[in-house]
Write a protein that holds these residues in place. Structure first.
Motif: not given
Length: 236
Positions: A6-7, A55-64, A75-81, A161-169
């Motif tokens: 995230g940074h 759709p604007p402002g309603t879904a996360l769109a994130v790339s790491v 597989l790790a990404a699916a578990l994080a989601v 987003l915070e939860l997703l990045l924590e879970a992915l980590g």
């Protein structure tokens, strides 16, 4: 794989593809954990070259940006989601994963996941689109019946987003044995009849290398490592 995700973060009001931008950054040396986000994504891509609508402002769109990504990254990404869905889904539905990385709630897809990169150069970009506050009625007709949402308020996007990045980590740091055990516990295909480009059979679980095991009608086992699978008719 260690290191916070995230940074740095680059946020766009509108962008064609967060994955494309993150790849540009990766090529120029962006560090592990760099994130590209967008309020609106106009040319997002999913697996098999499909468009992914944000759709604007309603879904996360994130790339790491990930340096030295593990073989079981998707597989790790699916578990994080799935972890985010457990935490935030307003209807408290139990997530299941349709191999390799379609996270389903009541059989409908809540997220898109796409990993791209140059493994020979030691990096990958993991793109995730997560329907946090999407109104399914606002989606294109061709995806409306197959998609779902966590039904949260748009103000909760940052929390998601915070939860997703924590879970992915967390999942990136888990050993393969534990990761596979967790993934197998959410396997939406196990025991189901499926079709793929090479034939049809019954899903028989996930191999240790992340491939899909299929038992054919003759008793042979086939391992799939790419491509599209479709659920066949359920046995009566």
């Amino acid at each position: 794989m260690s290191g916070a995700l995230g940074h740095p973060r680059l946020h766009h009001r509108s962008i064609g593809s967060t994955n494309a931008r993150a790849q540009e950054l990766a090529v120029t040396g962006a560090p592990h954990g760099t994130v590209v986000t967008a309020r609106e994504q106009t040319a997002g891509r999913g697996r098999q070259g499909r468009a992914w609508t944000t759709p604007p402002g309603t879904a996360l769109a994130v790339s790491v940006v990930l340096r030295d990504p593990p073989p079981l990254l998707t597989l790790a990404a699916a578990l994080a989601v799935a972890d985010v869905a457990v935490a935030l889904d307003r209807e408290r539905r139990e997530p299941a994963i349709k191999w390799p990385n379609d996270v389903l709630l009541d059989g409908r897809k809540v997220a898109g996941i796409l990993a791209e990169g140059r493994l020979q150069e030691g990096w990958a970009v993991l793109g995730i689109g997560l329907n946090v506050a999407v109104d399914p009625a606002a989606l294109p007709p061709e995806v409306r019946e197959r998609a779902t949402t966590l039904s949260r308020d748009p103000a909760e996007l940052e929390r998601a987003l915070e939860l997703l990045l924590e879970a992915l980590g967390r999942w990136l740091d888990v050993g393969d044995e534990d990761l596979l055990a967790a993934y197998r516990a959410r396997d939406a295909l196990l025991g189901r009849p499926i079709d793929w480009s090479g034939g049809h059979g019954t899903a028989a679980g996930i191999a240790d290398d992340g491939r899909l095991r299929i038992r054919t009608g003759t008793g042979d086992e086939v391992l799939l490592d790419a491509g599209e699978v479709h659920l066949g008719a359920l046995p009566r």
